[in-house]
Design an enzyme around this catalytic site. Sequence first.
Site, PDB file in Angstrom:
ATOM      1  N   ASP A 289      37.137  36.501  36.544  1.00  0.00           N
ATOM      2  CA  ASP A 289      37.874  37.788  36.038  1.00  0.00           C
ATOM      3  C   ASP A 289      38.888  37.167  34.826  1.00  0.00           C
ATOM      4  O   ASP A 289      39.174  35.998  34.952  1.00  0.00           O
ATOM      5  CB  ASP A 289      38.436  38.378  37.323  1.00  0.00           C
ATOM      6  CG  ASP A 289      39.608  38.084  37.780  1.00  0.00           C
ATOM      7  OD1 ASP A 289      39.836  36.645  37.765  1.00  0.00           O
ATOM      8  OD2 ASP A 289      40.677  38.602  38.301  1.00  0.00           O
ATOM      9  N   TYR A 291      42.190  36.670  32.543  1.00  0.00           N
ATOM     10  CA  TYR A 291      43.420  35.841  32.788  1.00  0.00           C
ATOM     11  C   TYR A 291      44.357  37.112  33.151  1.00  0.00           C
ATOM     12  O   TYR A 291      44.249  38.194  32.413  1.00  0.00           O
ATOM     13  CB  TYR A 291      44.120  35.216  31.915  1.00  0.00           C
ATOM     14  CG  TYR A 291      43.312  33.951  31.314  1.00  0.00           C
ATOM     15  CD1 TYR A 291      43.040  32.982  32.425  1.00  0.00           C
ATOM     16  CD2 TYR A 291      42.772  33.877  30.113  1.00  0.00           C
ATOM     17  CE1 TYR A 291      42.363  31.848  31.882  1.00  0.00           C
ATOM     18  CE2 TYR A 291      41.972  32.567  29.745  1.00  0.00           C
ATOM     19  CZ  TYR A 291      41.936  31.555  30.632  1.00  0.00           C
ATOM     20  OH  TYR A 291      41.075  30.554  30.246  1.00  0.00           O
ATOM     21  N   PHE A 302      37.585  32.705  29.706  1.00  0.00           N
ATOM     22  CA  PHE A 302      38.122  31.372  29.490  1.00  0.00           C
ATOM     23  C   PHE A 302      39.000  31.502  28.027  1.00  0.00           C
ATOM     24  O   PHE A 302      39.756  30.599  28.074  1.00  0.00           O
ATOM     25  CB  PHE A 302      37.070  30.189  29.383  1.00  0.00           C
ATOM     26  CG  PHE A 302      36.140  29.827  30.812  1.00  0.00           C
ATOM     27  CD1 PHE A 302      37.201  29.289  31.722  1.00  0.00           C
ATOM     28  CD2 PHE A 302      35.208  30.412  30.763  1.00  0.00           C
ATOM     29  CE1 PHE A 302      36.402  29.363  32.788  1.00  0.00           C
ATOM     30  CE2 PHE A 302      34.516  30.323  32.060  1.00  0.00           C
ATOM     31  CZ  PHE A 302      35.170  29.749  33.192  1.00  0.00           C
ATOM     32  N   HIS A 411      33.860  23.802  38.624  1.00  0.00           N
ATOM     33  CA  HIS A 411      34.385  24.850  37.797  1.00  0.00           C
ATOM     34  C   HIS A 411      35.517  23.768  37.080  1.00  0.00           C
ATOM     35  O   HIS A 411      36.078  23.008  37.770  1.00  0.00           O
ATOM     36  CB  HIS A 411      35.274  25.842  38.609  1.00  0.00           C
ATOM     37  CG  HIS A 411      35.731  26.922  37.670  1.00  0.00           C
ATOM     38  ND1 HIS A 411      37.059  26.878  37.264  1.00  0.00           N
ATOM     39  CD2 HIS A 411      35.252  28.336  37.336  1.00  0.00           C
ATOM     40  CE1 HIS A 411      37.316  28.156  36.681  1.00  0.00           C
ATOM     41  NE2 HIS A 411      36.293  28.786  36.718  1.00  0.00           N
TER      42      HIS A 411
END
Length: 449
Positions: A289, A291, A302, A411
């Site tokens: 989701d 920031y 990202f 991740h």
Amino acid sequence: MSADQIGTIIERLKARWPQATYELDWQTPEQMLVATSLAAQCTDERVRAVTKTLFVKYPDPKSFAEADPAELEEELKPTGFYRQKTKAVLSINKALVSKHGGKIPRDMAKMVKISGVARKTANVVLNCCFNDPTGVIVDTHVHRVSQRMGLSKQSTPEAIEQDLMALVPQDEWTFFGPAMVLHGRYTCTAKNPDCADCVYLDLCPRVEVDGPRPEGPPRLPPPVTSEPDLDAWVQALGPEFDKPYFKKLMAFIDQERAEHQVFPPEDEVFSAFSMTAFDAVKVVILGQDPYHDDDQAHGLSFSVKPGVKVPPSLANMVKELKTDVGATAPKHGFLGGWASQGVLMLNAVLTVRAHSANSHKDQGWETFTDAVIQTLNNRAEHIVFVLWGGYAQKKGQIIDRTRHSVIECAHPSPLSAKKFFGSKPFSQTNEALQSHGQSPIDWSHLPDR
């Protein structure tokens, strides 16, 4: 310099800065004139911060002309030399009201007769607001770059402008000036110019630049696979928009925006789709989701906009990028350069309440982005899906791995970074693309626009 060389310079400028414009915020030409006046001896970033509230309080020349000087000085303090700038802003707007009906005169001769308006300022307004080729913008950046590139040996802005006007076709003036400003601001900087990443390295004499010329050919911008086309996405995903879950989702988002701050801004929610054309998608990098802190989310997973502090996960991606493919770390966290090459930077959830992670999960976005993945999965063309972490890998279970490539690893979050480092996702992606006859991604191409 020959016409062919100038043509090459313009062609490369358009490839690197296709939407070049002056980096100030404005809604009217009159506001642009004020913003440009404030930019003297001040960064554009600080001017943007000031005008964000300034133009709410003083939206037009009449309100500026009637402003209390002391109050205006307080507003302009962050821009430096605020007393002089206050006098200039008052003088300019009083002249606009008294002599030009509160509007910018679309005439260079009339513009420069306004006290406080120099030719460079007039060019910025007339070029950028009206697309009127009255001349070429020559600010400190263009002044420096023009001399370094051998486009002019003159020392004054006026003389440099005359040289550039003689070299550059008139129908390119309104693009050339802003693009050269951006080149000077982000590549050909005053100190330590980044010649190794300069698209003009083979054409530039590097006048008065110390140090050896970097080896190898210039780093040319990669071609954009195709123009972003939201209509193609709408056509591909059209059935989703009429389904009950999507209508319920939109109602939920509307209510959230009415009661809370929501990221990203409404006009950037679908930026991943507007920046990567449907038919151009070669790679999908799946995030969870957006920031949730101020100014971070802008629609690409990202990624953050230039000037925003790089978040930890993205910082780890940059570290792996350097060790994996040897890319130089960018000075920002904007990943639009990947999106323009066919990398869909997709989050599973496209909105979030400010400062509340995962606050919009299970409201319908997951169903929508499952449909996006399934639609891409159904395409005949090979796609590389990059799935970092358990959440993305679970969501990617619908992918047909006999037709598409899937790259899975930990991740890049600090919680799992030790397992992420050394996974080589970027080189693996390019290997998968090339094995299917597709061009690789230039992961080092990360301009800040």
